[in-house]
Design a protein around this motif. Structure first.
Motif, PDB file in Angstrom:
ATOM      1  N   UNK A   9      10.194  59.662  18.931  1.00  0.00           N
ATOM      2  CA  UNK A   9       8.744  59.612  19.151  1.00  0.00           C
ATOM      3  C   UNK A   9       8.272  58.170  18.958  1.00  0.00           C
ATOM      4  N   UNK A  10       8.423  57.388  19.999  1.00  0.00           N
ATOM      5  CA  UNK A  10       8.102  55.963  19.868  1.00  0.00           C
ATOM      6  C   UNK A  10       6.603  55.719  19.727  1.00  0.00           C
ATOM      7  N   UNK A  11       5.783  56.634  20.234  1.00  0.00           N
ATOM      8  CA  UNK A  11       4.339  56.454  20.045  1.00  0.00           C
ATOM      9  C   UNK A  11       3.990  56.527  18.562  1.00  0.00           C
ATOM     10  N   UNK A  12       4.641  57.423  17.833  1.00  0.00           N
ATOM     11  CA  UNK A  12       4.418  57.504  16.393  1.00  0.00           C
ATOM     12  C   UNK A  12       4.948  56.271  15.679  1.00  0.00           C
ATOM     13  N   UNK A  13       6.105  55.780  16.142  1.00  0.00           N
ATOM     14  CA  UNK A  13       6.664  54.570  15.536  1.00  0.00           C
ATOM     15  C   UNK A  13       5.702  53.398  15.704  1.00  0.00           C
ATOM     16  N   UNK A  14       5.117  53.279  16.894  1.00  0.00           N
ATOM     17  CA  UNK A  14       4.189  52.171  17.134  1.00  0.00           C
ATOM     18  C   UNK A  14       2.903  52.319  16.316  1.00  0.00           C
ATOM     19  N   UNK A  15       2.429  53.540  16.137  1.00  0.00           N
ATOM     20  CA  UNK A  15       1.254  53.750  15.293  1.00  0.00           C
ATOM     21  C   UNK A  15       1.552  53.369  13.846  1.00  0.00           C
ATOM     22  N   UNK A  16       2.714  53.776  13.357  1.00  0.00           N
ATOM     23  CA  UNK A  16       3.118  53.408  11.999  1.00  0.00           C
ATOM     24  C   UNK A  16       3.283  51.912  11.876  1.00  0.00           C
ATOM     25  N   UNK A  17       3.863  51.301  12.912  1.00  0.00           N
ATOM     26  CA  UNK A  17       4.065  49.857  12.912  1.00  0.00           C
ATOM     27  C   UNK A  17       2.730  49.119  12.836  1.00  0.00           C
ATOM     28  N   UNK A  18       1.768  49.546  13.647  1.00  0.00           N
ATOM     29  CA  UNK A  18       0.457  48.886  13.630  1.00  0.00           C
ATOM     30  C   UNK A  18      -0.236  49.063  12.287  1.00  0.00           C
ATOM     31  N   UNK A  19      -0.172  50.283  11.736  1.00  0.00           N
ATOM     32  CA  UNK A  19      -0.822  50.536  10.445  1.00  0.00           C
ATOM     33  C   UNK A  19      -0.198  49.698   9.345  1.00  0.00           C
ATOM     34  N   UNK A  20       1.124  49.612   9.349  1.00  0.00           N
ATOM     35  CA  UNK A  20       1.776  48.827   8.306  1.00  0.00           C
ATOM     36  C   UNK A  20       1.459  47.351   8.462  1.00  0.00           C
ATOM     37  N   UNK A  21       1.460  46.846   9.697  1.00  0.00           N
ATOM     38  CA  UNK A  21       1.172  45.433   9.918  1.00  0.00           C
ATOM     39  C   UNK A  21      -0.223  45.045   9.459  1.00  0.00           C
ATOM     40  N   UNK A  22      -1.221  45.862   9.828  1.00  0.00           N
ATOM     41  CA  UNK A  22      -2.605  45.541   9.470  1.00  0.00           C
ATOM     42  C   UNK A  22      -2.818  45.645   7.972  1.00  0.00           C
ATOM     43  N   UNK A  23      -2.322  46.739   7.357  1.00  0.00           N
ATOM     44  CA  UNK A  23      -2.518  46.897   5.912  1.00  0.00           C
ATOM     45  C   UNK A  23      -1.721  45.867   5.130  1.00  0.00           C
ATOM     46  N   UNK A  24      -0.538  45.500   5.636  1.00  0.00           N
ATOM     47  CA  UNK A  24       0.258  44.474   4.962  1.00  0.00           C
ATOM     48  C   UNK A  24      -0.445  43.121   4.999  1.00  0.00           C
ATOM     49  N   UNK A  25      -1.045  42.804   6.136  1.00  0.00           N
ATOM     50  CA  UNK A  25      -1.820  41.564   6.230  1.00  0.00           C
ATOM     51  C   UNK A  25      -2.934  41.561   5.191  1.00  0.00           C
ATOM     52  N   UNK A  26      -3.624  42.704   5.058  1.00  0.00           N
ATOM     53  CA  UNK A  26      -4.679  42.793   4.067  1.00  0.00           C
ATOM     54  C   UNK A  26      -4.163  42.647   2.650  1.00  0.00           C
ATOM     55  N   UNK A  27      -3.005  43.270   2.356  1.00  0.00           N
ATOM     56  CA  UNK A  27      -2.417  43.156   1.019  1.00  0.00           C
ATOM     57  C   UNK A  27      -2.149  41.703   0.650  1.00  0.00           C
ATOM     58  N   UNK A  28      -1.471  40.985   1.552  1.00  0.00           N
ATOM     59  CA  UNK A  28      -1.109  39.600   1.256  1.00  0.00           C
ATOM     60  C   UNK A  28      -2.314  38.678   1.322  1.00  0.00           C
ATOM     61  N   UNK A  29      -3.273  39.020   2.150  1.00  0.00           N
ATOM     62  CA  UNK A  29      -4.508  38.249   2.202  1.00  0.00           C
ATOM     63  C   UNK A  29      -5.215  38.299   0.854  1.00  0.00           C
ATOM     64  N   UNK A  30      -5.335  39.505   0.290  1.00  0.00           N
ATOM     65  CA  UNK A  30      -6.001  39.656  -1.005  1.00  0.00           C
ATOM     66  C   UNK A  30      -5.205  38.994  -2.113  1.00  0.00           C
ATOM     67  N   UNK A  31      -3.877  39.221  -2.148  1.00  0.00           N
ATOM     68  CA  UNK A  31      -3.047  38.644  -3.214  1.00  0.00           C
ATOM     69  C   UNK A  31      -3.091  37.120  -3.186  1.00  0.00           C
TER      70      UNK A  31
END
Length: 431
Positions: A9-31
């Motif tokens: 299910x590559x559509x799910x993989x891409x959704x997970x990928x986008x969510x992780x990328x955006x939230x990870x950016x926010x995590x490191x931005x705040x830290x």
């Protein structure tokens, strides 16, 4: 081991990928924003290490609980609730002035991360066929590391221009990506869902999984934790080394630290191809140890640079080794842990890594009170290499024991059962 029995299910993989990328950016931005704000305000190494400890301790302390939550509670529910809670906490953090309140909010934010990390990590193997897992893992890692790459660089620019509040407000918005992913991803775990016995394979227990029952995973987790504990002080020392010893701006600091994470992206894709060919779990473990040695060499070499610009290629190579080791570790966990226990396995793995990192944070803060950053950077590299050399013997023993167990046809132990399950659970590649 359980992967999807149908097409990936590559559509799910891409959704997970986008969510992780955006939230990870926010995590490191705040830290990064909070770290730079502390350093610019004249805070010392102990203050920075205290902040990092607050951001890490919940990941370790809550792992037994959050791992079980990831396996037993609907993944959609966990992602939506945790994402909304983290957005609210980060919004409060942007307007908090009291240092004690800031540290407390950072700890609460990390508690949410302790929930979402194992949920997302355990979802990815359930979305794809076994043959597609290295590629899916590399995609997921790429998203996380690109977020980590963009976060510090963006923090350096925003803190320099607007202060720490704006980066924290941006971080609050980034957590809504987790909410969207939770609502849109079709693959779900936990709740009333149980692992499919046919997909799990013969001899693979879906209940009662314990890390200590798998010697190869015990050695993998112990090795990584030991190396991180030895070299982890660099995470506290680097801001003082780059900003004060090398005399660089906040923007340069963001670019230099981003070089390592860019290397992780490149390493993830480079070694994903190799991982697909390494069907021997022992070979994955041995290759991971070699890559950890490469990370430590990069840290040691960085101590000799006269300017921050020279750190970029060195840390880029260190990140490549780091990315390859991440892919190998994720693949080993997915191969050897039954699906019903995979959330707990990733939580235990994350807790060991974060716990070792906490030790590095504490040591780094203390050492900065006693010595200059440059010799401390060199010391981190040397300590890491010594640990890699020390754990080479138990790694070799674990690999030999694993191969001997697989080679004995009359041995019906866990190793043989896992190989049989892998062969049955891996479908024929589609044309």
């Amino acid at each position: 081991m359980a992967f999807t029995s149908g097409p990936s299910r590559w559509s799910d993989v891409w959704l997970t990928t986008a969510a992780r990328g955006i939230s990870s950016c926010g995590d490191f931005l705040a830290a990064s924003a909070l770290t730079l704000a502390l350093q610019s305000a004249g805070a010392g190494g102990l203050a920075v290490s205290g902040l990092l400890l607050a951001a890490t301790l919940p990941l370790v302390a809550l792992a037994p609980l959050t791992g079980r939550l990831a396996d037993r509670v609907d993944s959609r529910l966990l992602l939506v609730i945790a994402g909304l809670a983290q957005a609210g906490v980060c919004l409060a953090l942007a307007y908090a002035d009291d240092p004690v309140l800031v540290i407390a909010l950072v700890a609460v934010l990390a508690a949410g991360l302790a929930v979402t990390q194992p949920v997302l990590a355990a979802l990815v193997p359930a979305m794809v066929r076994a043959a597609d897992l290295p590629r899916a893992s590399a995609l997921n890692q790429t998203a996380g590391t690109l977020g980590a790459l963009a976060g510090p660089a963006l923090a350096g620019v925003l803190v320099g221009e607007f202060g720490a509040r704006l980066p924290l407000l941006v971080d609050a918005g980034s957590y809504l990506a987790l909410v969207a992913a939770g609502l849109l991803i079709r693959t779900r775990r936990g709740g009333s869902r149980r692992a499919d016995p046919a997909a799990t394979g013969p001899g693979t227990a879906t209940t009662g999984w314990r890390l200590r029952r798998d010697p190869l995973l015990v050695v993998m987790v112990g090795t990584l934790a030991a190396v991180i504990g030895a070299v982890g002080a660099i995470n506290v020392i680097e801001v003082f080394f780059i900003r004060e010893t090398l005399g660089s701006s906040t923007t340069v600091y963001g670019v230099v630290t981003g070089a390592w994470t860019l290397g992780i992206v490149l390493g993830g894709w480079l070694f994903a191809r190799l991982a697909r060919r390494l069907v021997d779990d022992g070979a994955l473990l041995g290759a991971g140890l070699a890559l950890l040695g490469g990370c430590c060499l990069a840290v040691l070499a960085s101590a000799a640079v006269p300017s921050a610009a020279l750190l970029v290629p060195i840390w880029l190579l260190g990140g490549v080794a780091n990315g390859g080791d991440n892919v190998f570790n994720n693949l080993l966990l997915a191969r050897r842990v039954p699906e019903a226990s995979r959330g707990r396995a990733f939580a235990v793995f994350g807790a060991a890594v974060q716990g070792a990192g906490m030790a590095g944070f504490l040591v780094g803060g203390l050492l900065l009170e006693l010595a200059e950053p440059r010799p401390l950077v060199a010391g981190c590299g040397v300590a890491g290499l010594l640990v890699v050399a020390a754990v080479a013997v138990p790694v070799r023993r674990a690999v030999r024991a694993e191969r001997a167990a697989v080679a004995r046809p009359d041995d019906r132990g866990p190793a043989v059962d896992r190989v049989a399950a892998a062969e049955l659970a891996t479908p024929t590649p589609s044309r």
